[in-house]
Design an enzyme around this catalytic site. Structure first.
Site, PDB file in Angstrom:
ATOM      1  CB  SER A 132       4.519  -6.171   6.557  1.00 14.35           C
ATOM      2  OG  SER A 132       5.691  -7.300   6.666  1.00 14.35           O
ATOM      3  CE1 TYR A 145       1.221  -8.608   3.419  1.00 13.01           C
ATOM      4  CE2 TYR A 145       3.375  -8.768   3.939  1.00 13.01           C
ATOM      5  CZ  TYR A 145       2.357  -8.676   4.183  1.00 13.01           C
ATOM      6  OH  TYR A 145       1.966  -8.243   5.535  1.00 13.01           O
ATOM      7  CE  LYS A 149       0.992  -5.087   4.554  1.00 11.75           C
ATOM      8  NZ  LYS A 149       0.056  -4.345   5.338  1.00 11.75           N
TER       9      LYS A 149
END
Length: 262
Positions: A132, A145, A149
């Site tokens: 991402s 998150y 990533k």
């Protein structure tokens, strides 16, 4: 590597852009092995694309190892499964933190470790990690998150160097805001004003290009977001000031939707 005729293990097929990836890869002639943790969603997709289905919860270490064994003949790994993990870290339990890192980072790394030796022996293969833009630029309410990533990006690029000369390629594909699929489509949130989105089809094309051209890193995002993420990576303090206020409404929408599903 060519997609046509290759056996491809695709994780996370039942959520986000997994369905679009399955359709795109099957349409190019790949022989799919698809994985997900919800049998009621996995079985119809497997039937639709003539795929072999492996039910697995990637937060379970034994399931990850079993998946690697059952897909040992794969020429390509597309590690797509991920948990959104949006929200303030202080709202997460240690168990929820463990699950996020297990699914988003540990599982792709272990799958690569277990599947790469056969590819190296064959002198061909490719490992694709769907990351991402959040793996390049940190934002508020996405520390967990982004942590997974950022880690995935570093792992992929380091592994690529480790496997140089073996015939096995490694890529990380990093989408920006994706419309019609994934957490933004599911929550109804909108990206910050003036920020364009990309389609699931563009993400599929990015994955295919990464495999067939052996691209190290491919950012599937509009030019303005690619530039902003590059600046944010070099100047995080400046990026924090720019982001302040601009994307907070979007983040609130996503976080609220994630809370309602816990």
């Amino acid at each position: 590597m060519r997609i046509s005729g290759a056996t491809v293990l695709l994780t996370g097929v039942t959520g986000g852009i997994g369905g679009a990836l399955a359709a795109g890869l099957a349409g190019l002639g790949a022989k799919l092995v698809v994985s997900g943790r919800r049998e009621e969603a996995l079985a119809p997709l497997a039937e639709r694309y003539g795929a072999r289905a492996v039910l697995a919860d990637l937060a379970d270490a034994s399931d990850v190892e079993r998946l690697a064994r059952e897909a040992a003949d794969a020429d390509v790994l597309v590690a797509n499964a991920a948990l959104p993990s949006s929200g303030d870290l202080l709202e997460y339990t240690p168990e929820q933190i463990d699950r996020a890192f297990a699914v988003n980072l540990r599982a792709p790394a272990v799958l690569a470790r277990l599947m790469a030796p056969a590819m190296v022996e064959a002198g061909r293969g490719h490992l694709v990690f769907v990351g991402s833009i959040s793996g390049k630029a940190a934002t508020r309410s996405a520390s967990l998150y982004s942590g997974t990533k950022f880690g995935l990006r570093g792992f992929a690029l380091g592994l690529r160097q480790d496997l140089r000369g073996t015939g096995v390629g490694v890529s990380v594909v990093q989408p920006g805001f994706v419309r019609d699929a994934g957490m933004f489509a599911e929550t109804g949130a909108r990206p910050p004003a003036g920020m364009r989105t990309v389609s699931p089809r563009q993400v599929v094309r990015g994955v295919v290009r990464a495999v067939e051209r052996d691209v190290a890193e491919l950012n599937v995002a509009p030019l303005e977001l690619r530039l902003l993420s590059a600046v944010a990576g070099q100047f995080p303090g400046f990026a924090e000031r720019v982001q302040r206020g601009a994307g907070e409404a979007t983040l609130r929408q996503v976080v609220a939707a994630q809370r309602s599903r816990r």
